[in-house]
Design a protein around this motif. Sequence first.
Motif, PDB file in Angstrom:
ATOM      1  N   LYS A   3      -0.749   8.805   4.790  1.00 56.05           N
ATOM      2  CA  LYS A   3       0.398   8.171   4.137  1.00 56.05           C
ATOM      3  C   LYS A   3       1.501   7.959   5.171  1.00 56.05           C
ATOM      4  O   LYS A   3       2.081   8.916   5.668  1.00 56.05           O
ATOM      5  CB  LYS A   3       0.885   9.127   3.028  1.00 56.05           C
ATOM      6  N   PHE A  41       5.331  12.401   3.320  1.00 58.50           N
ATOM      7  CA  PHE A  41       4.486  11.490   4.106  1.00 58.50           C
ATOM      8  C   PHE A  41       3.813  12.248   5.244  1.00 58.50           C
ATOM      9  O   PHE A  41       4.308  13.281   5.691  1.00 58.50           O
ATOM     10  CB  PHE A  41       5.337  10.349   4.690  1.00 58.50           C
ATOM     11  N   LYS A 262       1.822   4.892  -9.546  1.00 51.19           N
ATOM     12  CA  LYS A 262       1.304   4.504  -8.225  1.00 51.19           C
ATOM     13  C   LYS A 262       1.188   2.987  -8.070  1.00 51.19           C
ATOM     14  O   LYS A 262       0.178   2.489  -7.587  1.00 51.19           O
ATOM     15  CB  LYS A 262      -0.094   5.128  -7.988  1.00 51.19           C
TER      16      LYS A 262
END
Length: 299
Positions: A3, A41, A262
């Motif tokens: 990510k 992330f 999402k």
Amino acid sequence: MSKKLSIIGMPMDLGQMRRGVDMGPSAIRYAGINERLKPLFDNIHDLGDIPIGRPEVVVDKESNLRNLDLVAEKNELLAKKVDEAIQSGSFPLVLGGDHSIAIGTLAGVAKHYKNLGVIWYDAHGDLNTAETSPSGNIHGMPLAASIGLGHPALTDIGGYSPKVKPENIVIIGARSLDEGERALIKETGIKVYTMHEIDRMGMAKVMEETISYFKDKTDGVHLSLDLDGLDPNDAPGVGTPVIGGISYRESHLAMEMLEEAKIITSAEFVEVNPILDDKNKTASIAVGLMGSLFGEKLL
Ligand SMILES: NC(=[NH2+])NCCC[C@H](N)C(=O)O
Ligand SMILES: [Mn+2]
Ligand SMILES: [Mn+2]
């Protein structure tokens, strides 16, 4: 898949008349964006700011658009950066700057999707053209430009137009629309949740409907969040505040529901003006909302 986040600052205030919104990216960084998003992330890359400089303010005589050439030129640079970020497999997060920067963001994003959806979280429609604008300010025009309406210097950024189909747009939080914008909404069928619907249905229902509206028909959804969508009591640091806005809590809920669904594939947070703010409150709210959008959890 790892990510990755790319942060792109767009310190541009040329789309309106109040100085200070060019300091938005600094204010948001100062409010701790990196630290806050780091746990969410694998990799955060802050690409710095698009160079804007200190250009002279000019009104295009022919079209009556303030700083037309400069806005177009700087948005080309932004479009390219956003495009590159997506190509590198990163989620692009753009920090404004006034809302005219959405023209560049969307130019960089939309070429990667056949059916891009857009959530326009805003007190305004930003659906004006030179003909309908009461102000000549390009920050009131980016959504129109992105559906292909307005001056070619704005619609054709990135070398193609349109970027988005009207039926793939949902405006949330509207409470100040100009006459031409109202006509355009009726004509094109852009979906709008005004403050009336938010009050009546509640934010949870608004977001449920928005998410299912996008679910099957889009292959990506861009979130364009104008901080003036929030109530000015919560977010005072904006150039065109309108009372009676979306609350801080409702906004967090909206971001959390988008995260759960999402569906968001790119985002921008715009119109943060630290000169008009109260101790960087608005920039801090922006960072908090990003936290919710990217999956921050209390427990
Ligand atoms: N992104 C914004 N804050 N836009 C405000 C636009 C205000 C007004 N509708 C105009 O076109 O001048
Ligand atoms: Mn606005
Ligand atoms: Mn706006």
